[in-house]
Design a protein around this motif. Structure first.
Motif, PDB file in Angstrom:
ATOM      1  N   GLU A 242       1.085  -0.746  -0.155  1.00  0.00           N
ATOM      2  CA  GLU A 242      -0.005   0.282  -0.214  1.00  0.00           C
ATOM      3  C   GLU A 242       1.149   1.423  -0.423  1.00  0.00           C
ATOM      4  O   GLU A 242       1.980   1.541   1.395  1.00  0.00           O
ATOM      5  CB  GLU A 242      -1.173  -0.192   1.170  1.00  0.00           C
ATOM      6  CG  GLU A 242      -1.447   1.234   1.686  1.00  0.00           C
ATOM      7  CD  GLU A 242      -2.951   0.922   2.594  1.00  0.00           C
ATOM      8  OE1 GLU A 242      -3.266   2.212   2.781  1.00  0.00           O
ATOM      9  OE2 GLU A 242      -3.066  -0.060   2.066  1.00  0.00           O
ATOM     10  N   ILE A 243       0.489   1.999  -0.215  1.00  0.00           N
ATOM     11  CA  ILE A 243       1.470   3.436  -1.143  1.00  0.00           C
ATOM     12  C   ILE A 243       0.393   4.289  -0.533  1.00  0.00           C
ATOM     13  O   ILE A 243      -0.362   4.634  -0.102  1.00  0.00           O
ATOM     14  CB  ILE A 243       1.294   3.748  -2.428  1.00  0.00           C
ATOM     15  CG1 ILE A 243       2.249   2.063  -3.647  1.00  0.00           C
ATOM     16  CG2 ILE A 243       2.327   5.413  -2.041  1.00  0.00           C
ATOM     17  CD1 ILE A 243       2.257   3.144  -4.831  1.00  0.00           C
ATOM     18  N   VAL A 244       1.502   4.976   0.408  1.00  0.00           N
ATOM     19  CA  VAL A 244       1.896   6.174   1.509  1.00  0.00           C
ATOM     20  C   VAL A 244       2.061   7.449   1.108  1.00  0.00           C
ATOM     21  O   VAL A 244       3.379   6.908   0.684  1.00  0.00           O
ATOM     22  CB  VAL A 244       1.813   5.620   2.734  1.00  0.00           C
ATOM     23  CG1 VAL A 244       1.234   7.184   4.194  1.00  0.00           C
ATOM     24  CG2 VAL A 244       1.839   4.697   3.673  1.00  0.00           C
ATOM     25  N   ASP A 245       1.388   8.290   0.360  1.00  0.00           N
ATOM     26  CA  ASP A 245       2.148   9.484  -0.711  1.00  0.00           C
ATOM     27  C   ASP A 245       2.356  10.103   0.067  1.00  0.00           C
ATOM     28  O   ASP A 245       1.868  10.873   0.789  1.00  0.00           O
ATOM     29  CB  ASP A 245       0.975   9.514  -1.742  1.00  0.00           C
ATOM     30  CG  ASP A 245       1.657  10.634  -2.183  1.00  0.00           C
ATOM     31  OD1 ASP A 245       2.519  11.573  -2.500  1.00  0.00           O
ATOM     32  OD2 ASP A 245       0.838  11.037  -3.742  1.00  0.00           O
ATOM     33  N   LEU A 246       3.984  10.407   0.443  1.00  0.00           N
ATOM     34  CA  LEU A 246       4.404  11.602   1.326  1.00  0.00           C
ATOM     35  C   LEU A 246       4.183  12.798   1.171  1.00  0.00           C
ATOM     36  O   LEU A 246       3.694  13.831   1.528  1.00  0.00           O
ATOM     37  CB  LEU A 246       5.814  11.596   2.069  1.00  0.00           C
ATOM     38  CG  LEU A 246       6.142   9.687   2.609  1.00  0.00           C
ATOM     39  CD1 LEU A 246       7.774  10.083   2.643  1.00  0.00           C
ATOM     40  CD2 LEU A 246       5.308   9.516   3.694  1.00  0.00           C
ATOM     41  N   LEU A 247       3.675  13.131  -0.598  1.00  0.00           N
ATOM     42  CA  LEU A 247       3.719  14.593  -0.626  1.00  0.00           C
ATOM     43  C   LEU A 247       2.758  15.104  -1.143  1.00  0.00           C
ATOM     44  O   LEU A 247       2.108  16.098  -0.448  1.00  0.00           O
ATOM     45  CB  LEU A 247       3.641  14.524  -2.210  1.00  0.00           C
ATOM     46  CG  LEU A 247       5.664  13.588  -2.014  1.00  0.00           C
ATOM     47  CD1 LEU A 247       5.928  14.071  -4.226  1.00  0.00           C
ATOM     48  CD2 LEU A 247       6.950  14.870  -1.758  1.00  0.00           C
TER      49      LEU A 247
ATOM     50  N   GLY B  36      -0.001  14.281   1.952  1.00  0.00           N
ATOM     51  CA  GLY B  36      -0.062  14.937   3.325  1.00  0.00           C
ATOM     52  C   GLY B  36      -0.573  13.419   3.617  1.00  0.00           C
ATOM     53  O   GLY B  36      -1.170  13.365   5.123  1.00  0.00           O
ATOM     54  N   LYS B  37      -0.559  12.122   2.960  1.00  0.00           N
ATOM     55  CA  LYS B  37      -1.486  11.031   3.330  1.00  0.00           C
ATOM     56  C   LYS B  37      -0.923  10.313   4.728  1.00  0.00           C
ATOM     57  O   LYS B  37      -1.632  10.061   5.277  1.00  0.00           O
ATOM     58  CB  LYS B  37      -1.411  10.146   2.334  1.00  0.00           C
ATOM     59  CG  LYS B  37      -2.397   8.843   2.743  1.00  0.00           C
ATOM     60  CD  LYS B  37      -2.442   7.624   1.374  1.00  0.00           C
ATOM     61  CE  LYS B  37      -3.252   6.903   1.861  1.00  0.00           C
ATOM     62  NZ  LYS B  37      -3.692   5.215   0.706  1.00  0.00           N
ATOM     63  N   ALA B  38       0.135  10.802   4.833  1.00  0.00           N
ATOM     64  CA  ALA B  38       0.928   9.753   6.271  1.00  0.00           C
ATOM     65  C   ALA B  38       0.307  10.590   7.637  1.00  0.00           C
ATOM     66  O   ALA B  38       0.709  10.271   8.282  1.00  0.00           O
ATOM     67  CB  ALA B  38       2.426   9.944   5.813  1.00  0.00           C
ATOM     68  N   HIS B  39      -0.231  11.649   7.327  1.00  0.00           N
ATOM     69  CA  HIS B  39      -0.800  12.384   8.219  1.00  0.00           C
ATOM     70  C   HIS B  39      -1.973  12.533   8.838  1.00  0.00           C
ATOM     71  O   HIS B  39      -2.609  13.331   9.131  1.00  0.00           O
ATOM     72  CB  HIS B  39      -0.174  13.529   8.361  1.00  0.00           C
ATOM     73  CG  HIS B  39       1.577  14.699   8.568  1.00  0.00           C
ATOM     74  ND1 HIS B  39       2.154  13.775   9.848  1.00  0.00           N
ATOM     75  CD2 HIS B  39       2.168  14.371   7.653  1.00  0.00           C
ATOM     76  CE1 HIS B  39       3.296  14.240   9.305  1.00  0.00           C
ATOM     77  NE2 HIS B  39       3.670  14.107   8.292  1.00  0.00           N
ATOM     78  N   LEU B  40      -3.057  11.700   8.261  1.00  0.00           N
ATOM     79  CA  LEU B  40      -4.101  11.611   7.980  1.00  0.00           C
ATOM     80  C   LEU B  40      -4.195  10.370   9.382  1.00  0.00           C
ATOM     81  O   LEU B  40      -3.280   9.558   9.760  1.00  0.00           O
ATOM     82  CB  LEU B  40      -5.189  10.693   6.832  1.00  0.00           C
ATOM     83  CG  LEU B  40      -5.026  11.530   5.732  1.00  0.00           C
ATOM     84  CD1 LEU B  40      -5.537  11.288   4.372  1.00  0.00           C
ATOM     85  CD2 LEU B  40      -5.595  13.075   6.261  1.00  0.00           C
ATOM     86  N   PRO B  41      -5.491  11.083   9.557  1.00  0.00           N
ATOM     87  CA  PRO B  41      -6.177   9.862  10.929  1.00  0.00           C
ATOM     88  C   PRO B  41      -5.653   8.405  10.798  1.00  0.00           C
ATOM     89  O   PRO B  41      -5.465   7.935  11.191  1.00  0.00           O
ATOM     90  CB  PRO B  41      -6.885  10.051  11.378  1.00  0.00           C
ATOM     91  CG  PRO B  41      -7.766  11.722  11.125  1.00  0.00           C
ATOM     92  CD  PRO B  41      -6.398  11.220   9.240  1.00  0.00           C
ATOM     93  N   ALA B  42      -5.922   7.624   9.813  1.00  0.00           N
ATOM     94  CA  ALA B  42      -6.206   6.634   9.275  1.00  0.00           C
ATOM     95  C   ALA B  42      -4.782   5.757   9.189  1.00  0.00           C
ATOM     96  O   ALA B  42      -4.297   4.995   9.878  1.00  0.00           O
ATOM     97  CB  ALA B  42      -6.515   6.065   8.250  1.00  0.00           C
TER      98      ALA B  42
ATOM     99  N   GLY C 265       3.432   9.914  11.294  1.00  0.00           N
ATOM    100  CA  GLY C 265       3.475  10.078  10.310  1.00  0.00           C
ATOM    101  C   GLY C 265       5.023   8.910   8.777  1.00  0.00           C
ATOM    102  O   GLY C 265       4.679   9.574   8.437  1.00  0.00           O
ATOM    103  N   GLN C 266       4.978   8.424   9.482  1.00  0.00           N
ATOM    104  CA  GLN C 266       6.245   7.708   8.267  1.00  0.00           C
ATOM    105  C   GLN C 266       6.169   6.567   8.388  1.00  0.00           C
ATOM    106  O   GLN C 266       6.021   5.925   9.099  1.00  0.00           O
ATOM    107  CB  GLN C 266       7.921   8.141   9.885  1.00  0.00           C
ATOM    108  CG  GLN C 266       7.815   8.939   9.964  1.00  0.00           C
ATOM    109  CD  GLN C 266       9.138   9.282  11.142  1.00  0.00           C
ATOM    110  OE1 GLN C 266       9.692   8.082  11.844  1.00  0.00           O
ATOM    111  NE2 GLN C 266       9.457  10.951  11.809  1.00  0.00           N
ATOM    112  N   ILE C 267       7.074   6.666   6.861  1.00  0.00           N
ATOM    113  CA  ILE C 267       6.760   5.074   6.446  1.00  0.00           C
ATOM    114  C   ILE C 267       8.340   4.182   6.842  1.00  0.00           C
ATOM    115  O   ILE C 267       9.582   5.235   7.035  1.00  0.00           O
ATOM    116  CB  ILE C 267       6.760   5.085   5.559  1.00  0.00           C
ATOM    117  CG1 ILE C 267       7.049   6.130   3.743  1.00  0.00           C
ATOM    118  CG2 ILE C 267       4.397   5.490   5.117  1.00  0.00           C
ATOM    119  CD1 ILE C 267       8.630   5.709   3.477  1.00  0.00           C
TER     120      ILE C 267
END
Length: 219
Positions: free
Chosen positions: A34-39, A41-47, A55-57
């Motif tokens: 599963e891709i978490v798009d850092l650019l 802001g997806k990494a900082h969403l509650p999910a 908020g790090q991968i």
């Protein structure tokens, strides 16, 4: 019984995620990807923050719901009990030593310069920042060059998790502006890693990982 990895949350450009992907391929382990798009802001969403409050991968999810964070922690967990992690106590300490070295001198330097060359608007930088990063990075590469003059891989003649760890960012050092022409042993070492039959490039991702059979499964 140890729970199996089932899903990797990652950003394909990341060398930290790449380390985990290389270990999975080497060990013949397949996971959902599963891709978490850092650019965006997806990494900082509650999910995602529920999986990693920082908020790090990467984050590796196991079949029992356990979540593993921090790339080198994940790499250590995957390597434990396999040929990637030696039985000898001193050799194991050397693997951890290189992992710590990587986080302090490679990830935060070679990784950062590469990322900011690709995404220059991600954060403000100064010429002093770049001078310091290059000074630290070249010093780190010199340390690697010295060690790799003595043996094929970082802790001796056997490939280990230490090699996967440092390869994650050293393989793309030129993308961050580093000139590796005078680091012949580092260049030879990179080629040796890439000759592994299970090897995948950093671009090789898909809905599952590995995206194609690579002949891993070494234990």
């Amino acid at each position: 019984m140890i729970a199996k990895p089932t899903r990797l949350y990652d950003f394909p450009f990341s060398g930290n995620g790449y380390k985990v992907r290389l270990a999975l391929a080497y060990l013949g382990l397949s996971v959902e990807y599963e891709i978490v798009d850092l650019l965006s802001g997806k990494a900082h969403l509650p999910a995602f923050l529920a999986r990693n409050p920082m908020g790090q991968i990467p984050v590796l999810e196991l079949e029992d719901g356990t979540l593993l964070r921090e790339s080198n922690s994940i790499l250590f967990w995957l390597a434990e009990g396999t040929s990637l992690m030696p039985d000898d106590r001193l050799a194991r300490a050397r693997v951890v030593q290189w992992m710590c070295f990587e986080q302090s001198n490679i990830d935060k330097v070679l990784g950062r310069t590469r990322f900011l060359k690709r995404y220059p608007h991600f954060m403000a930088t100064s010429s002093t920042d770049w001078e310091q990063w290059y000074a630290t990075g070249y010093r780190a590469l010199t340390v690697m060059e010295y060690e790799l003059r003595k043996h094929a891989f970082l802790i001796g003649d056997d490939f280990s998790a230490a090699d996967i760890c440092l390869y994650g960012y050293v393989h793309s050092a030129e993308e961050g502006g580093f000139d590796l022409e005078r680091y012949g042993c580092v260049a030879r070492w990179r080629e040796d890693v890439e000759r592994q039959p299970w090897h995948l490039s950093i671009e090789d991702v898909g809905p599952t990982f590995p995206p194609r059979p690579v002949g891993g499964g070494v234990v």
